[in-house]
Design a protein around this motif. Structure first.
Motif, PDB file in Angstrom:
ATOM      1  N   UNK A   1     -27.299  14.461  27.118  1.00 37.13           N
ATOM      2  CA  UNK A   1     -28.365  15.280  27.690  1.00 37.13           C
ATOM      3  C   UNK A   1     -29.663  15.049  26.929  1.00 37.13           C
ATOM      4  N   UNK A   2     -30.753  14.996  27.628  1.00 36.94           N
ATOM      5  CA  UNK A   2     -32.072  14.923  26.999  1.00 36.94           C
ATOM      6  C   UNK A   2     -32.557  16.346  26.742  1.00 36.94           C
ATOM      7  N   UNK A   3     -33.494  16.489  25.806  1.00 37.41           N
ATOM      8  CA  UNK A   3     -33.962  17.819  25.426  1.00 37.41           C
ATOM      9  C   UNK A   3     -34.505  18.600  26.617  1.00 37.41           C
ATOM     10  N   UNK A   4     -35.317  17.977  27.448  1.00 38.08           N
ATOM     11  CA  UNK A   4     -35.923  18.713  28.574  1.00 38.08           C
ATOM     12  C   UNK A   4     -34.860  19.291  29.503  1.00 38.08           C
ATOM     13  N   UNK A   5     -33.818  18.528  29.759  1.00 37.95           N
ATOM     14  CA  UNK A   5     -32.724  19.030  30.608  1.00 37.95           C
ATOM     15  C   UNK A   5     -32.021  20.190  29.920  1.00 37.95           C
TER      16      UNK A   5
END
Length: 110
Positions: A10-14
């Motif tokens: 997962x990326x931070x924004x998600x």
């Protein structure tokens, strides 16, 4: 470790946008904090490289200041701090099992 698996890939924004994941990970960190309080002092003393006071105290922040817990703080904790703790947990658990993989029921040698 469950908290880490929640954010794998997962990326931070998600992560920041997914409230369910954020709250689930935060709850896992609360549990880790509470469990760390129950560890015997000799065990914590074997691992002075870990910030035990911070680990034990973080649960208070998650429980009582939840409206001020930033997604970036939780994200950094899981991505940067949890691997070191997980490594210690793995070492301790491996010391507590015999060569056949069964729990020995006795504390590791000091």
């Amino acid at each position: 470790m469950l908290a880490r698996s929640f954010v794998a890939g997962m990326e931070f924004d998600a992560f920041a946008d997914d409230r369910r994941t954020f709250y689930a990970v935060t709850r896992c960190l609360e549990i880790i904090s509470e469990a760390s309080r129950r560890l015997e002092e000799p065990l914590r003393a074997r691992h002075p490289e870990l910030p035990w006071r911070a680990i034990m105290g973080s649960g208070n922040v998650y429980r009582h200041e939840y409206d001020n817990v930033a997604e970036s703080f939780v994200w950094r904790t899981v991505r940067d701090s949890l691997p070191g703790l997980l490594a210690v947990v793995d070492r301790e658990l491996n010391q507590r099992t015999d060569p056949d993989g069964a729990a020995s029921g006795r504390p590791p040698p000091e």
